[in-house]
Design an enzyme around this catalytic site. Structure first.
Site, short mmCIF file in Angstrom:
data_model
loop_
_atom_site.label_atom_id
_atom_site.label_comp_id
_atom_site.label_asym_id
_atom_site.label_seq_id
_atom_site.Cartn_x
_atom_site.Cartn_y
_atom_site.Cartn_z
N THR A 18 -5.16 -8.50 17.85
CA THR A 18 -6.40 -8.64 18.62
C THR A 18 -7.31 -7.42 18.41
OG1 THR A 18 -5.08 -9.76 20.31
CG2 THR A 18 -7.33 -9.20 20.91
N SER A 113 -4.52 1.78 22.63
CA SER A 113 -5.18 1.42 23.88
C SER A 113 -4.33 1.69 25.11
CB SER A 113 -5.62 -0.03 23.82
OG SER A 113 -6.40 -0.35 24.94
N HIS A 114 -3.99 0.64 25.83
CA HIS A 114 -3.26 0.75 27.09
C HIS A 114 -1.75 0.80 26.90
CE1 HIS A 114 -3.88 -3.25 25.67
NE2 HIS A 114 -2.83 -3.63 26.33
N ASP A 277 -8.42 3.28 30.53
CA ASP A 277 -7.15 3.18 29.80
C ASP A 277 -6.99 4.27 28.74
OD1 ASP A 277 -9.07 2.21 28.06
OD2 ASP A 277 -7.70 0.81 27.10
N ASP A 279 -7.59 4.62 25.58
CA ASP A 279 -8.69 4.95 24.66
C ASP A 279 -10.07 4.83 25.31
OD1 ASP A 279 -8.34 2.15 24.78
OD2 ASP A 279 -9.28 1.87 22.83
N ASP A 281 -11.75 2.36 26.83
CA ASP A 281 -12.66 1.20 26.77
C ASP A 281 -12.46 0.23 27.93
OD1 ASP A 281 -10.25 0.23 25.85
OD2 ASP A 281 -11.05 -0.60 23.97
N ARG A 282 -11.40 0.40 28.70
CA ARG A 282 -11.19 -0.51 29.85
C ARG A 282 -11.61 0.15 31.15
NH1 ARG A 282 -5.84 -4.15 29.18
NH2 ARG A 282 -6.18 -4.70 27.00
N GLU A 364 -11.64 -10.65 30.90
CA GLU A 364 -10.85 -10.57 32.14
C GLU A 364 -9.88 -9.39 32.12
OE1 GLU A 364 -7.46 -11.04 31.70
OE2 GLU A 364 -7.94 -11.39 29.59
N LYS A 376 -16.13 -2.32 24.20
CA LYS A 376 -16.16 -2.29 25.65
C LYS A 376 -16.12 -0.83 26.09
CE LYS A 376 -11.21 -3.51 26.11
NZ LYS A 376 -10.75 -4.05 24.83
C1 VG1 Z 1 -5.57 -7.70 25.11
C2 VG1 Z 1 -6.58 -8.34 26.04
C3 VG1 Z 1 -7.90 -8.56 25.30
C4 VG1 Z 1 -8.39 -7.22 24.75
C5 VG1 Z 1 -7.30 -6.59 23.88
C6 VG1 Z 1 -7.68 -5.20 23.42
O1 VG1 Z 1 -5.32 -8.54 24.01
O2 VG1 Z 1 -6.09 -9.54 26.55
O3 VG1 Z 1 -8.83 -9.13 26.16
O4 VG1 Z 1 -9.55 -7.39 23.98
O5 VG1 Z 1 -6.08 -6.47 24.63
O6 VG1 Z 1 -7.92 -4.35 24.50
P1 VG1 Z 1 -4.04 -9.53 23.92
O7 VG1 Z 1 -4.12 -10.17 22.58
O8 VG1 Z 1 -2.84 -8.67 24.11
O9 VG1 Z 1 -4.18 -10.50 25.05
V1 VG1 Z 1 -7.70 -2.69 24.32
O10 VG1 Z 1 -8.20 -1.97 25.66
O11 VG1 Z 1 -6.40 -2.69 23.48
O12 VG1 Z 1 -8.71 -2.24 23.05
CO CO Z 2 -8.35 0.07 25.33
#
Ligand code: VG1
Ligand code: CO
Length: 543
Positions: A18, A113-114, A277, A279, A281-282, A364, A376
């Site tokens: 993703t 990310s998270h 989070d 990085d 962006d959340r 979401e 984001k």
């Molecule tokens: C998750 C979220 C998605 C978001 C992605 C990256 O992906 O559901 O909405 O864009 O993380 O966010 P998934 O495929 O695990 O549902 V982050 O803050 O990693 O850049």
């Molecule tokens: Co992130």
């Protein structure tokens, strides 16, 4: 100093998910693993000789080592200049800001990310294109294809470059420019929001707490919230980025940001709480003892956008990912602007923003942003909320309740089942697909199934088609259940169940979402056979 061409063999597992390629740190530390992927990026993007690249990461374990490798490979691959954040740090939205402001050819962002960090934690790498946004699927597919055929990479043989002093140095024929990671981003925020009215709000005794979760937003939040806006020292907590995020899980939700949640729901709670989070962006937005769902947050910001100077002339349109609630759609309808529904992942918003079709976007999963960058943006959302609160002179809770009274409430929740054996998770999804025909038209408790499908999206700008983006079960009253497999995890599979029901009756708006959605939750478990197939009787995380 010479360029070394290293013979290598492909790894079969370098398909970006993703949001880029995410693996455990020891996987990235395997000989040639990172190098293969970086060379696959360079081979696919065909940057003209002498191009400029932006590089930075969230500071997690292996960030520095990875940046040194990337710099040496960029020099060996003909880049003329690399902009890199001080200490190798750039939040994801700040990287997007830098790519756009200095018009670099693209950027490499290092983050998972998270996901937790540290020697046994996760690492990640993604490529952003010249608009500052995540590479679209046609680019990530080209990178993956290249990674399966690669037989050599190029790297400069030289000592490491210092990343700890702002200024320029040379690496072969390339210039490495270490930049202040915060300044450009903070200036951009100041150009969008009414800092003097937020300053007034804080001077008047409004108290806030921002939790940087030991991750990248600490330095950004301290500069903006404490220094430029004058919040008292300590308003930003956990503000020093640590390579292992203090052994935490830097995911801003009610489960993982519990330290903040206890403060905001406790005695002497501040008026406003927020977290970001790994990085940056959340975002999670909290009022005093009150949680704003990300779907509602997008809708409230859209409805109040003209209160912020950067959006005073109104919005061109709104976009949300498919599993995100339709709360924003109602606002778009009232404003007479279009609302787009895209697959999960920020990369799908880029074309719409570049074409001027949308101004605000949201997911979401605690993601909100606008066309000021192409990612984001956690702190941006926090500042937007503070701007709205300052202008409306109401509490967060009062603003949300008034919003529900006007538009109705899209009651919403997501249930995640993490770390499931891949086969069992695939079995759940297959079973759902196989049930489409029998489910359609059937009555399940008080709900009647209107349609079942697997979401697919045709990009209105370039016509590209993305299929298999999530199983949807839509009911005749507009309620729905969505099932998706996560594309960001590194262990087994994660099933996400998204639940949504529309409640126009103000008398029921006080209900807890889990109570209001109880029947739909039961239906989701029944139709998916999730418990039998996975052996799990409860979700790992509820948001
Ligand atoms: C998750 C979220 C998605 C978001 C992605 C990256 O992906 O559901 O909405 O864009 O993380 O966010 P998934 O495929 O695990 O549902 V982050 O803050 O990693 O850049
Ligand atoms: Co992130």
């Amino acid at each position: 100093m010479s360029v070394r061409t290293v013979a290598t063999t492909p790894f079969s597992d370098q398909k970006p998910g993703t949001s880029g390629l995410r693996k455990k740190v020891p996987v990235f530390q395997k000989p040639h693993y990172l190098e293969n992927f970086v060379q696959s990026i360079f081979d696919s993007i065909a940057a003209p000789a002498g191009s400029t690249l932006t590089v930075g990461g969230d500071g997690r374990y292996y960030n520095r080592e990875a940046i040194q490798i990337i710099l040496k490979m960029a020099a060996a691959n003909g880049f003329g200049r690399v902009l890199v954040g001080l200490g190798g740090i750039l939040s994801t939205p700040a990287a997007s800001c830098v790519i756009r402001k200095y018009q670099t050819f693209g950027g490499i962002v290092l983050s998972a990310s998270h996901n937790p960090g540290g020697p046994d934690g996760d690492f990640g790498i993604k490529y952003n294109i010249g608009n500052g946004g995540p590479a679209p699927e046609k680019v990530t597919e080209a990178i993956f294809a290249r990674s399966k055929a690669i037989n050599e990479y190029r790297i400069l043989e030289t000592a490491d470059v210092s990343l700890d002093v702002i200024g320029e140095s040379r690496l072969g024929d390339m210039t490495v420019q270490v930049i202040d990671p915060v300044a450009d981003y903070a200036d951009l925020m100041e150009s969008l929001f009414d800092f003097s009215s937020i300053r007034g709000l804080l001077a008047g005794g409004f108290r806030l707490k921002f939790d940087a979760m030991h991750a990248v937003t600490g330095p950004y939040a301290r500069e903006i919230i404490e220094k430029r806006l004058g919040a008292p020292a300590g308003s930003v907590m956990n503000s020093v980025p640590l390579p292992d995020f203090g052994n935490g899980h830097p995911d801003p939700n009610l489960t993982y940001a519990h330290e903040l949640v206890e403060i905001v729901y406790g005695d002497h709670a501040p008026d406003f709480g927020a977290a970001s989070d790994g990085d940056g962006d959340r975002n999670m937005i909290l009022g005093k003892g009150f949680f704003v769902t990300p779907s509602d947050s997008l809708a409230v910001l859209a409805a109040n956008a003209t209160l912020a100077p950067g959006y005073k002339s109104g919005l061109a349109g709104i976009a949300r990912s498919m599993p995100t609630s339709a709360a924003a759609d109602r606002v778009a309808q009232a404003l007479g602007i279009p609302c787009y529904e895209t697959p999960t992942g920020w990369k799908f918003f880029g074309n719409l923003m570049d074409a001027g079709k949308v101004t605000l976007c949201g997911e979401e999963s605690f993601g909100t942003g606008s066309d000021h960058v192409r990612e984001k943006d956690g702190l941006w959302a926090v500042l937007f909320w503070l701007n709205v609160v300052a202008a409306r002179k109401q509490s967060v809770e009062a603003i949300v309740r008034e919003h529900w009274a006007k538009f109705g409430r899209n009651v919403y929740s997501r249930h995640d089942y993490e770390g499931i054996p891949t086969e069992a998770a695939n079995g759940v999804m297959k079973h759902l697909h196989d049930s489409f025909a029998s489910l359609t038209g059937s009555q399940l408790g008080s709900y009647k199934v209107l349609f079942c499908d697997d979401f697919s999206y045709t990009d209105p700008i370039d016509g590209s088609v993305s299929t298999g983006q999530g199983v949807r079960i839509g009911f005749t009253d507009g309620s729905r259940i969505v099932f998706r497999l996560s594309g960001t995890g590194t262990e087994g599979a994660t099933i996400r169940i998204y639940l949504e029901a529309y409640e126009p009756d103000v008398g029921k708006h006080h209900l807890d979402a889990q109570v209001a959605l109880a029947e739909l939750i039961g239906i989701a478990l029944q139709v998916s056979q999730l418990r039998d197939r996975t052996g799990r009787d409860a979700p790992t995380v509820i948001t």
